[in-house]
Scaffold this motif. Sequence first.
Motif, PDB file in Angstrom:
ATOM      1  N   VAL A   1      42.729  40.534  39.040  1.00  0.00           N
ATOM      2  CA  VAL A   1      41.429  39.868  39.012  1.00  0.00           C
ATOM      3  C   VAL A   1      41.467  38.777  37.953  1.00  0.00           C
ATOM      4  O   VAL A   1      41.956  39.003  36.846  1.00  0.00           O
ATOM      5  CB  VAL A   1      40.300  40.868  38.669  1.00  0.00           C
ATOM      6  CG1 VAL A   1      38.954  40.168  38.607  1.00  0.00           C
ATOM      7  CG2 VAL A   1      40.261  42.011  39.667  1.00  0.00           C
ATOM      8  N   VAL A   2      40.976  37.600  38.286  1.00  0.00           N
ATOM      9  CA  VAL A   2      40.894  36.491  37.333  1.00  0.00           C
ATOM     10  C   VAL A   2      39.711  36.763  36.406  1.00  0.00           C
ATOM     11  O   VAL A   2      38.611  37.069  36.855  1.00  0.00           O
ATOM     12  CB  VAL A   2      40.697  35.143  38.058  1.00  0.00           C
ATOM     13  CG1 VAL A   2      40.483  34.014  37.067  1.00  0.00           C
ATOM     14  CG2 VAL A   2      41.870  34.850  38.970  1.00  0.00           C
ATOM     15  N   LYS A   3      39.973  36.659  35.109  1.00  0.00           N
ATOM     16  CA  LYS A   3      38.911  36.828  34.117  1.00  0.00           C
ATOM     17  C   LYS A   3      38.777  35.538  33.333  1.00  0.00           C
ATOM     18  O   LYS A   3      39.749  35.049  32.766  1.00  0.00           O
ATOM     19  CB  LYS A   3      39.251  37.983  33.178  1.00  0.00           C
ATOM     20  CG  LYS A   3      39.275  39.321  33.871  1.00  0.00           C
ATOM     21  CD  LYS A   3      39.647  40.424  32.920  1.00  0.00           C
ATOM     22  CE  LYS A   3      39.767  41.718  33.710  1.00  0.00           C
ATOM     23  NZ  LYS A   3      40.526  42.717  32.981  1.00  0.00           N
TER      24      LYS A   3
ATOM     25  N   ASP B   1      37.655  36.107  40.861  1.00  0.00           N
ATOM     26  CA  ASP B   1      38.522  35.967  42.038  1.00  0.00           C
ATOM     27  C   ASP B   1      39.543  37.095  42.050  1.00  0.00           C
ATOM     28  O   ASP B   1      40.109  37.455  41.021  1.00  0.00           O
ATOM     29  CB  ASP B   1      39.279  34.637  42.029  1.00  0.00           C
ATOM     30  CG  ASP B   1      38.434  33.449  42.445  1.00  0.00           C
ATOM     31  OD1 ASP B   1      37.231  33.623  42.695  1.00  0.00           O
ATOM     32  OD2 ASP B   1      38.992  32.331  42.499  1.00  0.00           O
ATOM     33  N   ARG B   2      39.785  37.650  43.239  1.00  0.00           N
ATOM     34  CA  ARG B   2      40.827  38.671  43.418  1.00  0.00           C
ATOM     35  C   ARG B   2      42.052  37.959  43.964  1.00  0.00           C
ATOM     36  O   ARG B   2      41.955  37.182  44.920  1.00  0.00           O
ATOM     37  CB  ARG B   2      40.407  39.765  44.393  1.00  0.00           C
ATOM     38  CG  ARG B   2      39.107  40.497  44.116  1.00  0.00           C
ATOM     39  CD  ARG B   2      39.019  41.061  42.723  1.00  0.00           C
ATOM     40  NE  ARG B   2      37.980  42.056  42.589  1.00  0.00           N
ATOM     41  CZ  ARG B   2      36.825  41.865  41.975  1.00  0.00           C
ATOM     42  NH1 ARG B   2      36.538  40.684  41.474  1.00  0.00           N
ATOM     43  NH2 ARG B   2      35.946  42.825  41.846  1.00  0.00           N
TER      44      ARG B   2
ATOM     45  N   ILE C   1      42.353  36.875  47.659  1.00  0.00           N
ATOM     46  CA  ILE C   1      41.798  37.796  48.654  1.00  0.00           C
ATOM     47  C   ILE C   1      40.291  37.968  48.515  1.00  0.00           C
ATOM     48  O   ILE C   1      39.664  38.633  49.336  1.00  0.00           O
ATOM     49  CB  ILE C   1      42.493  39.180  48.596  1.00  0.00           C
ATOM     50  CG1 ILE C   1      42.408  39.788  47.192  1.00  0.00           C
ATOM     51  CG2 ILE C   1      43.927  39.075  49.056  1.00  0.00           C
ATOM     52  CD1 ILE C   1      42.988  41.194  47.084  1.00  0.00           C
ATOM     53  N   TRP C   2      39.691  37.379  47.471  1.00  0.00           N
ATOM     54  CA  TRP C   2      38.249  37.449  47.276  1.00  0.00           C
ATOM     55  C   TRP C   2      37.830  36.292  46.404  1.00  0.00           C
ATOM     56  O   TRP C   2      38.575  35.966  45.477  1.00  0.00           O
ATOM     57  CB  TRP C   2      37.866  38.780  46.615  1.00  0.00           C
ATOM     58  CG  TRP C   2      36.406  38.998  46.581  1.00  0.00           C
ATOM     59  CD1 TRP C   2      35.556  38.748  45.521  1.00  0.00           C
ATOM     60  CD2 TRP C   2      35.591  39.499  47.627  1.00  0.00           C
ATOM     61  NE1 TRP C   2      34.283  39.067  45.872  1.00  0.00           N
ATOM     62  CE2 TRP C   2      34.270  39.528  47.162  1.00  0.00           C
ATOM     63  CE3 TRP C   2      35.846  39.907  48.950  1.00  0.00           C
ATOM     64  CZ2 TRP C   2      33.229  39.961  47.948  1.00  0.00           C
ATOM     65  CZ3 TRP C   2      34.805  40.334  49.718  1.00  0.00           C
ATOM     66  CH2 TRP C   2      33.512  40.368  49.219  1.00  0.00           C
ATOM     67  N   PRO C   3      36.773  35.648  46.637  1.00  0.00           N
ATOM     68  CA  PRO C   3      35.683  35.888  47.589  1.00  0.00           C
ATOM     69  C   PRO C   3      36.051  35.455  49.005  1.00  0.00           C
ATOM     70  O   PRO C   3      37.013  34.691  49.187  1.00  0.00           O
ATOM     71  CB  PRO C   3      34.544  35.034  47.042  1.00  0.00           C
ATOM     72  CG  PRO C   3      35.215  33.903  46.347  1.00  0.00           C
ATOM     73  CD  PRO C   3      36.494  34.478  45.772  1.00  0.00           C
ATOM     74  N   PRO C   4      35.295  35.916  49.977  1.00  0.00           N
ATOM     75  CA  PRO C   4      35.638  35.623  51.377  1.00  0.00           C
ATOM     76  C   PRO C   4      35.813  34.148  51.693  1.00  0.00           C
ATOM     77  O   PRO C   4      36.713  33.773  52.445  1.00  0.00           O
ATOM     78  CB  PRO C   4      34.466  36.218  52.168  1.00  0.00           C
ATOM     79  CG  PRO C   4      33.916  37.275  51.285  1.00  0.00           C
ATOM     80  CD  PRO C   4      34.130  36.797  49.869  1.00  0.00           C
ATOM     81  N   GLU C   5      34.986  33.278  51.103  1.00  0.00           N
ATOM     82  CA  GLU C   5      35.097  31.843  51.414  1.00  0.00           C
ATOM     83  C   GLU C   5      36.339  31.204  50.782  1.00  0.00           C
ATOM     84  O   GLU C   5      36.694  30.105  51.137  1.00  0.00           O
ATOM     85  CB  GLU C   5      33.832  31.087  50.988  1.00  0.00           C
ATOM     86  CG  GLU C   5      33.564  31.076  49.510  1.00  0.00           C
ATOM     87  CD  GLU C   5      32.794  32.293  49.010  1.00  0.00           C
ATOM     88  OE1 GLU C   5      32.467  32.314  47.810  1.00  0.00           O
ATOM     89  OE2 GLU C   5      32.540  33.220  49.790  1.00  0.00           O
ATOM     90  N   GLY C   6      36.997  31.924  49.870  1.00  0.00           N
ATOM     91  CA  GLY C   6      38.181  31.374  49.225  1.00  0.00           C
ATOM     92  C   GLY C   6      39.481  32.041  49.641  1.00  0.00           C
ATOM     93  O   GLY C   6      40.534  31.758  49.090  1.00  0.00           O
ATOM     94  N   ILE C   7      39.411  32.944  50.614  1.00  0.00           N
ATOM     95  CA  ILE C   7      40.611  33.671  51.036  1.00  0.00           C
ATOM     96  C   ILE C   7      41.662  32.695  51.548  1.00  0.00           C
ATOM     97  O   ILE C   7      41.374  31.800  52.335  1.00  0.00           O
ATOM     98  CB  ILE C   7      40.278  34.701  52.139  1.00  0.00           C
ATOM     99  CG1 ILE C   7      39.427  35.828  51.542  1.00  0.00           C
ATOM    100  CG2 ILE C   7      41.544  35.276  52.773  1.00  0.00           C
ATOM    101  CD1 ILE C   7      38.945  36.841  52.557  1.00  0.00           C
TER     102      ILE C   7
END
Length: 178
Positions: A31-33, A45-46, A168-174
């Motif tokens: 996960v991006v922090k 973002d995942r 892989i997350w968020p859906p609009e950025g997959i």
Amino acid sequence: MVKELMSWLKAIVLALIIVLVVREFVMTPSVVKGTSMEPTLHDGDRIIISKLGKLERFDQIAFIAPDSIAEENYVKRIIGLPGDYLEIKDDELFVNGVSYPEVYLADVLNELEAYRYTDDFSLNDLGLTEVPAGMYFVLGDNRPDSRDSRYFGVIEEESIIGEIVFRIWPPEGIGLLN
């Protein structure tokens, strides 16, 4: 009943072994922090980190933070490879005296006009004449708000977890990241 139970147990153990091997040697989720990689990656973002392949200039990587007490990971972009001399002047990146366009920053730089996005910098500021063997120079895409090699110096190759290859997350950025 015992045979059926043993069959299930074998399948579960095998699946766990496969997952552990894949996570250790092939790829791992993360996960991006923070905001240091905006506009490319955002807080929360995942991502999938690949542990295979050769690292190249401008790859986005995850690595163990060299300036953290707790074992934190940072996400940054490789700018300097071993043997490189780096300089940033007036928001222009020079590697070994050659200008390199940073296309991933184009939109941000076009919006700014009079404001400097990246302060002038050279490896000399770190007391280096080139990136040492086995080391990399990394920068965040959000240069005004990124703790990166300008502050903690070059990073060791051994600290690199891998290249960020997929969101892989968020859906609009997959999708794939390049």
